[in-house]
Structures are given as structure tokens and as C-alpha cells.
Scaffold this active site. Structure first.
Site, PDB file in Angstrom:
ATOM      1  N   GLY A 186       7.647   6.919  10.614  1.00 18.74           N
ATOM      2  CA  GLY A 186       8.029   7.603   9.396  1.00 18.74           C
ATOM      3  C   GLY A 186       7.975   6.683   8.192  1.00 18.74           C
ATOM      4  O   GLY A 186       8.873   6.677   7.363  1.00 18.74           O
ATOM      5  N   HIS A 187       6.900   5.906   8.110  1.00 20.89           N
ATOM      6  CA  HIS A 187       6.712   4.983   6.991  1.00 20.89           C
ATOM      7  C   HIS A 187       5.261   4.524   6.920  1.00 20.89           C
ATOM      8  O   HIS A 187       4.461   4.807   7.811  1.00 20.89           O
ATOM      9  CB  HIS A 187       7.638   3.762   7.129  1.00 20.89           C
ATOM     10  CG  HIS A 187       7.356   2.945   8.350  1.00 20.89           C
ATOM     11  ND1 HIS A 187       8.016   3.158   9.544  1.00 20.89           N
ATOM     12  CD2 HIS A 187       6.490   1.933   8.577  1.00 20.89           C
ATOM     13  CE1 HIS A 187       7.575   2.292  10.443  1.00 20.89           C
ATOM     14  NE2 HIS A 187       6.634   1.539   9.877  1.00 20.89           N
ATOM     15  N   ALA A 188       4.937   3.823   5.848  1.00 17.93           N
ATOM     16  CA  ALA A 188       3.642   3.157   5.683  1.00 17.93           C
ATOM     17  C   ALA A 188       3.938   1.715   5.272  1.00 17.93           C
ATOM     18  O   ALA A 188       5.069   1.383   4.914  1.00 17.93           O
ATOM     19  CB  ALA A 188       2.805   3.855   4.617  1.00 17.93           C
ATOM     20  N   HIS A 189       2.919   0.897   5.328  1.00 16.81           N
ATOM     21  CA  HIS A 189       3.055  -0.498   4.901  1.00 16.81           C
ATOM     22  C   HIS A 189       2.086  -0.784   3.771  1.00 16.81           C
ATOM     23  O   HIS A 189       0.947  -0.302   3.772  1.00 16.81           O
ATOM     24  CB  HIS A 189       2.764  -1.452   6.064  1.00 16.81           C
ATOM     25  CG  HIS A 189       3.814  -1.435   7.117  1.00 16.81           C
ATOM     26  ND1 HIS A 189       5.007  -2.115   6.988  1.00 16.81           N
ATOM     27  CD2 HIS A 189       3.879  -0.807   8.316  1.00 16.81           C
ATOM     28  CE1 HIS A 189       5.745  -1.914   8.062  1.00 16.81           C
ATOM     29  NE2 HIS A 189       5.083  -1.118   8.879  1.00 16.81           N
TER      30      HIS A 189
ATOM     31  N   ARG B 197       2.560   6.606   9.208  1.00 14.19           N
ATOM     32  CA  ARG B 197       2.562   6.818  10.652  1.00 14.19           C
ATOM     33  C   ARG B 197       3.893   7.355  11.132  1.00 14.19           C
ATOM     34  O   ARG B 197       4.946   6.945  10.644  1.00 14.19           O
ATOM     35  CB  ARG B 197       2.187   5.556  11.405  1.00 14.19           C
ATOM     36  CG  ARG B 197       3.229   4.484  11.623  1.00 14.19           C
ATOM     37  CD  ARG B 197       3.577   3.571  10.457  1.00 14.19           C
ATOM     38  NE  ARG B 197       2.493   3.152   9.620  1.00 14.19           N
ATOM     39  CZ  ARG B 197       1.766   2.065   9.822  1.00 14.19           C
ATOM     40  NH1 ARG B 197       2.043   1.252  10.794  1.00 14.19           N
ATOM     41  NH2 ARG B 197       0.796   1.757   9.005  1.00 14.19           N
TER      42      ARG B 197
END
Length: 131
Positions: free
Chosen positions: A47-50, A94
């Protein structure tokens, strides 16, 4: 979308198989390794992106789905083989879902944990990804 399924070398042996993740498998220097396990039924991870970090995910045991979004399209990849990994470059949202009982997700990362590298709000991610 910059993702890729990568075959991990597999050494087959009647006593049990062996797979090795070395510098030829992942295109970055490995700075962090962790794994997810005992994920309760119905739970989701990620539940995040980088902004900069790249990751390589492997289903060491069991299976799970990785839902990926680059701001333009969404794609779901099922990981269920310990000799295949999913390379996720930076700038990809993702979510990990549908963990089977006993599944283990190995994550190999290009850098150590740094909170400032995370984009944790999907609306913020969409605003950044469409620029």
C-alpha cells in the site's frame, strides 16, 4: 510499467533444490532483506510506492498477488514459485493481497529503510506519477 519477472537460478538435487540471489539476478546492490510471514487471511501488505528504492519480491513459500499501478495502468502478478522473483522499480504503487496459508514473501531492497522515500497516500502518488 517497469516491472519484470526474473528467473532465479535453480540447482536441482534429489535432496532438495537450491536457489541463489546474487548480483547477476538483481540489478542493484542489496542493502536490505526482510520477509513477511504469518499474514492473516484477508490481510493486505504494501500500500505504498517508493521515490528511489527498488525491490525484488519472491514467494519463498505459498503464494500471493502483487497489485501494481504506475498511475496509468494496473496489473496483478501472482507469485508462487521460489525460483521466480518480481523486480519492481521506483515509482510503482504496490499492494500485496491474497496470501495463501503459510506463505512467505522475501523482499530484497536497494536501500535501507528511509521513511522519506515512501509515498503512502494513493492520491499523492497519482498526483506525482502524472507529472
Amino acid at each position: 510499467m517497469e516491472i519484470k519477472i526474473v528467473n532465479i537460478p535453480k540447482i536441482e538435487d534429489p535432496r532438495g533444490n537450491l536457489s541463489v540471489i546474487e548480483k547477476e539476478v538483481v540489478p542493484f546492490e542489496i542493502k536490505r532483506v526482510y520477509y513477511l510471514y504469518d499474514v492473516p487471511a484477508g490481510a493486505e501488505r504494501g500500500g505504498h510506492a517508493h521515490k528511489k528504492l527498488q525491490q525484488f519480491l519472491v514467494a519463498l513459500s505459498g503464494s500471493f498477488d502483487v497489485v501494481l499501478n504506475d498511475g496509468k495502468q494496473e496489473k496483478t502478478v501472482t507469485l508462487n514459485k521460489p525460483y521466480e522473483g518480481l523486480l519492481i522499480t521506483n515509482g510503482i504503487w504496490r499492494e500485496l493481497k491474497n496470501f495463501s496459508s503459510g506463505s512467505v514473501c522475501l523482499v530484497v531492497a536497494s536501500d535501507v529503510f528511509e521513511e522519506a522515500d515512501y509515498i503512502r497516500d494513493f492520491e499523492d502518488f497519482l498526483a506525482i506519477s502524472t507529472q
